[in-house]
Scaffold this active site. Structure first.
Site, mmCIF file in Angstrom:
data_model
loop_
_atom_site.group_PDB
_atom_site.id
_atom_site.type_symbol
_atom_site.label_atom_id
_atom_site.label_comp_id
_atom_site.label_asym_id
_atom_site.label_seq_id
_atom_site.Cartn_x
_atom_site.Cartn_y
_atom_site.Cartn_z
ATOM 1 N N ASP A 240 0.815 -1.221 0.000
ATOM 2 C CA ASP A 240 0.000 0.000 0.000
ATOM 3 C C ASP A 240 0.853 1.277 0.000
ATOM 4 O OD1 ASP A 240 -2.113 -1.719 0.059
ATOM 5 O OD2 ASP A 240 -2.859 -1.140 2.032
ATOM 6 N N HIS B 278 -8.458 -6.560 -1.540
ATOM 7 C CA HIS B 278 -7.239 -6.571 -0.720
ATOM 8 C C HIS B 278 -6.377 -7.805 -1.010
ATOM 9 C CE1 HIS B 278 -4.493 -6.109 2.589
ATOM 10 N NE2 HIS B 278 -4.779 -7.331 2.975
HETATM 11 ZN ZN ZN Z 1 -3.341 -3.122 -0.216
HETATM 12 MN MN MN Z 2 -4.640 -1.746 2.561
#
Ligand code: ZN
Ligand code: MN
Length: 262
Positions: A46, A178
């Site tokens: 991320d 995710h």
């Molecule tokens: Zn992620």
């Molecule tokens: Mn994340």
């Protein structure tokens, strides 16, 4: 200028000052998290992805890229597997809000007037907006009223046409992505040495009841830590995603930052 760095922190201070003082150079701030991404990817996905988008966009818009936020708000079971999973290391919401507020005000103090916050972690979203709101409020108290901030998450630039192409079996939504096809495909293009497809675990998309329980129920979350299967991720899908999102973000920032700050 083509081979010059787009990383603001690689400049000397006089050069940074020269680029930023008149407020015209946009600054892109990647905002990530330290969060498990299944058995097949590292925990800083991320951070890596928004940081990479930021640099590609900066090269095409004349923007500079600030140091990324490498920690983010807590992982939620329904969008990131949950904060209980080992390795996922998060900030309290108030900490993220305050850190972001401080940094925005510091950039503004040195003349920056056009800022893009490039989010890479779903759960950060509302805390980013709160940091922006408080920063702009406090800047107004100091008489600074010409700071413009664009807030975006790179995946929101994937259009319906691309979704149909990439998810012929059906799209389950960004929250369940995710560690799934989106992130894994982008990582396969950008950081292939950090993806271990032989360790990827296939499973049906996670399904959750329409409510939350605290303390969280770890048994609601697939044991792999991903919320949908990464098995259908490919380099080709990554190339498409990279192009669609980069083009979309470039267009958005060129439009929003077209006029000099007044
Ligand atoms: Zn992620
Ligand atoms: Mn994340």
């Amino acid at each position: 200028m083509d081979d010059a760095t787009v990383l603001a922190y690689e400049l000397t201070w006089p050069e940074y000052d020269r680029r930023m003082r008149d407020g015209r150079t946009p600054l892109i701030v990647p905002i990530g998290a330290l969060e498990q991404h299944g058995h097949h990817m590292p925990m800083h996905v991320d951070v890596l992805l928004p940081n990479e988008f930021a640099q590609r966009v900066a090269r095409r818009t004349g923007a500079l890229v600030a140091q990324p936020f490498t920690y983010g708000y807590k992982s939620h079971p329904k969008s990131g597997g949950g904060n209980h999973l080992p390795g996922t290391t998060s900030l309290d919401g108030a900490t993220l809000v305050n850190a972001l507020k401080d940094v925005i005000k510091e950039f503004a103090r040195h003349g920056v007037r056009n800022i893009a916050l490039m989010n890479g972690h779903f759960e950060n979203s509302w805390f980013i907006i709160e940091g922006v709101d408080i920063a702009l409020r406090e800047l107004r108290w100091d008489g600074v009223r010409d700071v413009k901030i664009v807030v975006l998450s790179y995946w929101d630039f994937v259009n319906d046409e691309t979704i149909e192409k990439l998810y012929p079996e059906g799209f389950t939504g960004w929250d369940l992505e995710h560690g799934g096809v989106l992130e894994t495909s982008l990582m396969l293009v950008l950081f292939p040495h950090l993806v271990w497809m032989d360790k990827a675990i296939g499973h049906p998309p996670a399904s959750f009841p329409p409510y939350d329980v605290y303390p969280v129920r770890p048994e609601w979350v697939p044991a792999s830590g991903t919320l949908s299967s990464p098995k259908n991720a490919t380099r080709e899908k990554g190339e498409i995603l990279l192009q669609v999102c980069t083009d979309g973000i470039v267009r958005a920032l060129n439009e929003e930052f077209a006029d000099p700050p007044n």
